[in-house]
Design an enzyme around this catalytic site. Sequence first.
Site, PDB file in Angstrom:
ATOM      1  N   ASP A  15       0.817  -1.223   0.000  1.00  4.01           N
ATOM      2  CA  ASP A  15       0.000   0.000   0.000  1.00  4.01           C
ATOM      3  C   ASP A  15       0.848   1.268   0.000  1.00  4.01           C
ATOM      4  O   ASP A  15       1.936   1.291   0.584  1.00  4.01           O
ATOM      5  CB  ASP A  15      -0.915  -0.018   1.234  1.00  4.01           C
ATOM      6  CG  ASP A  15      -1.997   1.037   1.142  1.00  4.01           C
ATOM      7  OD1 ASP A  15      -2.346   1.443   0.014  1.00  4.01           O
ATOM      8  OD2 ASP A  15      -2.508   1.455   2.198  1.00  4.01           O
ATOM      9  N   ASN A  63     -11.030  -2.915  -4.792  1.00  5.50           N
ATOM     10  CA  ASN A  63     -10.289  -1.960  -5.631  1.00  5.50           C
ATOM     11  C   ASN A  63     -10.966  -1.673  -6.976  1.00  5.50           C
ATOM     12  O   ASN A  63     -10.584  -0.722  -7.673  1.00  5.50           O
ATOM     13  CB  ASN A  63      -8.843  -2.427  -5.845  1.00  5.50           C
ATOM     14  CG  ASN A  63      -7.955  -2.254  -4.628  1.00  5.50           C
ATOM     15  OD1 ASN A  63      -7.049  -3.055  -4.367  1.00  5.50           O
ATOM     16  ND2 ASN A  63      -8.190  -1.204  -3.848  1.00  5.50           N
TER      17      ASN A  63
HETATM   18  C1  IPE Z   1      -5.321  -2.609   0.270  1.00  2.00           C
HETATM   19  O1  IPE Z   1      -5.030  -1.269   0.028  1.00  2.00           O
HETATM   20  C2  IPE Z   1      -5.310  -3.394  -0.998  1.00  2.00           C
HETATM   21  C3  IPE Z   1      -4.015  -3.546  -1.633  1.00  2.00           C
HETATM   22  C4  IPE Z   1      -2.878  -3.056  -1.228  1.00  2.00           C
HETATM   23  C5  IPE Z   1      -4.017  -4.333  -2.822  1.00  2.00           C
HETATM   24  P1  IPE Z   1      -6.179  -0.179  -0.176  1.00  2.00           P
HETATM   25  O2  IPE Z   1      -5.485   1.098  -0.426  1.00  2.00           O
HETATM   26  O3  IPE Z   1      -7.152  -0.638  -1.176  1.00  2.00           O
HETATM   27  O4  IPE Z   1      -6.884  -0.199   1.255  1.00  2.00           O
HETATM   28  P2  IPE Z   1      -7.726   0.911   1.989  1.00  2.00           P
HETATM   29  O5  IPE Z   1      -8.768   1.403   1.020  1.00  2.00           O
HETATM   30  O6  IPE Z   1      -6.776   2.001   2.363  1.00  2.00           O
HETATM   31  O7  IPE Z   1      -8.294   0.243   3.181  1.00  2.00           O
HETATM   32  C1  IPE Z   2      -1.739   0.117  -3.243  1.00  2.10           C
HETATM   33  O1  IPE Z   2      -1.476   1.479  -3.324  1.00  2.10           O
HETATM   34  C2  IPE Z   2      -2.052  -0.504  -4.581  1.00  2.10           C
HETATM   35  C3  IPE Z   2      -3.423  -0.968  -4.714  1.00  2.10           C
HETATM   36  C4  IPE Z   2      -4.361  -0.876  -3.820  1.00  2.10           C
HETATM   37  C5  IPE Z   2      -3.768  -1.599  -5.972  1.00  2.10           C
HETATM   38  P1  IPE Z   2      -2.646   2.536  -3.342  1.00  2.10           P
HETATM   39  O2  IPE Z   2      -3.041   2.767  -4.754  1.00  2.10           O
HETATM   40  O3  IPE Z   2      -3.757   2.142  -2.440  1.00  2.10           O
HETATM   41  O4  IPE Z   2      -1.903   3.796  -2.774  1.00  2.10           O
HETATM   42  P2  IPE Z   2      -2.495   4.895  -1.793  1.00  2.10           P
HETATM   43  O5  IPE Z   2      -3.021   4.172  -0.603  1.00  2.10           O
HETATM   44  O6  IPE Z   2      -3.576   5.601  -2.545  1.00  2.10           O
HETATM   45  O7  IPE Z   2      -1.341   5.770  -1.480  1.00  2.10           O
HETATM   46 MG    MG Z   3      -4.096   2.473  -0.478  1.00  4.51          MG
END
Ligand code: IPE
Ligand code: IPE
Ligand code: MG
Length: 230
Positions: A15, A63
């Site tokens: 993340d 997602n």
């Molecule tokens: C969790 O991250 C999913 C992945 C890293 C694939 P998210 O960014 O989707 O989670 P939330 O929305 O902050 O809980």
């Molecule tokens: C994790 O990074 C990747 C996925 C959830 C696919 P994010 O895209 O959630 O990155 P932030 O949380 O917005 O920084």
């Molecule tokens: Mg995220």
Amino acid sequence: MESGVLPRHIGIIMDGNGRWAKKRLLPRTAGHVQGAKAFRKCLRHCIDLGIECVTFYAFSTENWKRPKDEVDAIMKLFSDYLDEGLDMYEKDVVMRFIGDRTPLSESLKQRMEKLERETAGNSGTTCCLAVNYGGRDDILHAVKTLSERGEDISALTEDSISSALYTAGLPDVDLLIRPSGEQRISNFLIWQAAYAEYVFMDVLWPDFTEKDLDTAIEIFEGRNRRFGGL
Ligand code: IPE
Ligand code: IPE
Ligand code: MG
């Protein structure tokens, strides 16, 4: 004493890609590109350390709520990864994909199955990639699978559920790492991580280095795991 004992199974919530890009005034997709590089680097380090199994959370069942161009960019990165396949360094890795494949394209599904088939007999680290994965979906899917197999639902055991999860045959998660500063599990391996040690780190995933993994493992080794006992 758990001290000095490596985790058998590490789970990593990759993340912080979006925030990494935003800080650099780049599009979010640039963060995902950098995140994919961090993934390969981290997998290599797990191989070097002799970790039995590592599961990377790449895309959750939630997602899909993101803008289509971002979802498409992530799926394209995944597709590129499948085309690249394993390099020399990763030649002994066993690849597994967990999550609901139903909405993925036929081409992706075929290449996922091919990579799993080709690496199933390997003896190195198991690299599990969670794509369209949700912990609740995993449990629901397991119960449906057991029911379809004609299992007596009233006689279900925890082991029978474990054996029908996407992670069947893998050990429970010992260490769960979440970079990016968030302190939540976001529907990752909720059944498998019931007794995992959680390590939350402030680094954004694209900046995650070998040293960060070492730090997380050191923290894990310093924890006293009781599993409800004394
Ligand atoms: C969790 O991250 C999913 C992945 C890293 C694939 P998210 O960014 O989707 O989670 P939330 O929305 O902050 O809980
Ligand atoms: C994790 O990074 C990747 C996925 C959830 C696919 P994010 O895209 O959630 O990155 P932030 O949380 O917005 O920084
Ligand atoms: Mg995220």
